[in-house]
Write a protein that holds these residues in place. Structure first.
Motif: not given
Length: 313
Positions: A86, A121-122, A124-126, A128, A179, A182, A185, A188-189
């Motif tokens: 990430s 954004l990118v 955190q998707s990895i 979390v 789920r 995540y 999530y 986190s965002l």
């Protein structure tokens, strides 16, 4: 018309990408190893009720050290190293979005804000799912009564590097399915996108202001190293309330950000929103210094050969 700046910003098109990524992995790993103990302590402080376990950052540090040794300060670190992925995604997204936005605006504050938020954004998707597992491992030991998942005796005594990680992952999947990885999530965002979006503009702002106050022969890297912690403290203060909520959502298995926020206010008042802030600033200060010095040095080392002599540092 490009805005005139005392400190030049090295942009994406100025870099030798092969050097940039090779040096970047080493830099990211070094930073994470340096600040991980403070990250662990911050999580424990944010999740505990009141001062049931620790009274503050230094109390937590010495209690963990006495009870578990240095190893206790690095609980969950191995799985956390996967965030190297990430980290590279963050850097790449930040630089590419800056380049894209520069086609429409020369305002550095605007470019930094949009690029910082997009990069987070990118990343955190990895990050979390890795954070969810890492935080559950952090809570084992003195904080295990605060989490839903606990290691059995065999797992605690396991010498395998990922034995404990596998146990926690199995428990999360059994309880919540995919789920579960995540969980938190959205929180986190709501924490890290503003944090990143605030950090970069303030970093460039503080660096530029310091350059106007410093002697003309002062190395830019020193000014940037001072600007990093100032930006980190600013961003941490602004986003800490959401960071407390995020930690509780992920560790306690909650599903509602608003419900968690309301319960926090009800139980601990507005003071609860500052929990872990000192640990966060303490961890962000060396992180910011190391990151800024490392990142700016990395970019200088990765400059395309034909540009090296044309830049003044």
């Amino acid at each position: 018309m490009h805005e005139k700046r005392n400190i030049q910003i090295i942009e994406w098109e100025d870099l030798d990408k092969r050097k940039f990524y090779s040096f970047g992995v080493f830099m990211t790993m070094s930073i994470r190893a340096t600040v991980y103990p403070a990250t662990l302590i911050r999580t424990l402080l944010q999740v505990q009720r009141g001062t049931s376990l620790y009274t503050g950052t230094f109390d937590a540090f010495f209690k963990i050290l006495r009870a578990e040794g240095v190893r206790g300060l690095y609980r969950g670190f191995m799985v956390n190293t996967l965030t190297l992925i990430s980290g590279q995604a963050y850097i790449t997204t930040y630089e590419l979005v800056r380049k894209y936005v520069s086609q429409y605006s020369d305002d550095n504050t605007f470019k930094s804000l949009v690029a910082g938020g997009s990069a987070s954004l990118v990343a955190q998707s990895i990050t979390v799912p890795i954070d969810v597992v890492s935080q559950q491992l952090m809570m084992q030991g003195q904080g295990e009564h605060l989490t839903r998942f606990r290691l059995n005796a065999d797992s605690k005594n396991s010498k395998q590097m990922f034995g404990q990680t596998r146990t926690i992952m199995s428990q999360i999947f059994a309880a919540d399915g995919f789920r579960g990885f995540y969980r938190g999530y959205v929180a986190s965002l709501l924490t890290y996108i503003p944090n990143s979006a605030v950090w970069w503009p303030f970093y460039h702002f503080y660096a530029e202001q310091l350059s106007k106050l410093a002697p003309s022969d002062c190395p830019h890297l020193i000014l940037q190293a001072m600007a990093g912690p100032l930006a980190a403290a600013t961003a941490s203060t602004v986003t800490n309330p959401m960071d407390v909520v995020r930690a509780r959502v992920q560790v306690e298995g909650r599903s509602s950000v608003i419900e968690t926020f309301n319960q926090l206010i009800k139980e601990e008042g507005c003071w609860g929103l500052t929990k872990g802030l000192s640990a966060r600033i303490i961890s962000s200060t060396p992180t910011a210094i190391v990151m800024v010095v490392g990142y700016e040095t990395l970019k200088k080392m990765s400059l395309r050969p034909e540009l090296v002599d044309s830049r003044h540092w």
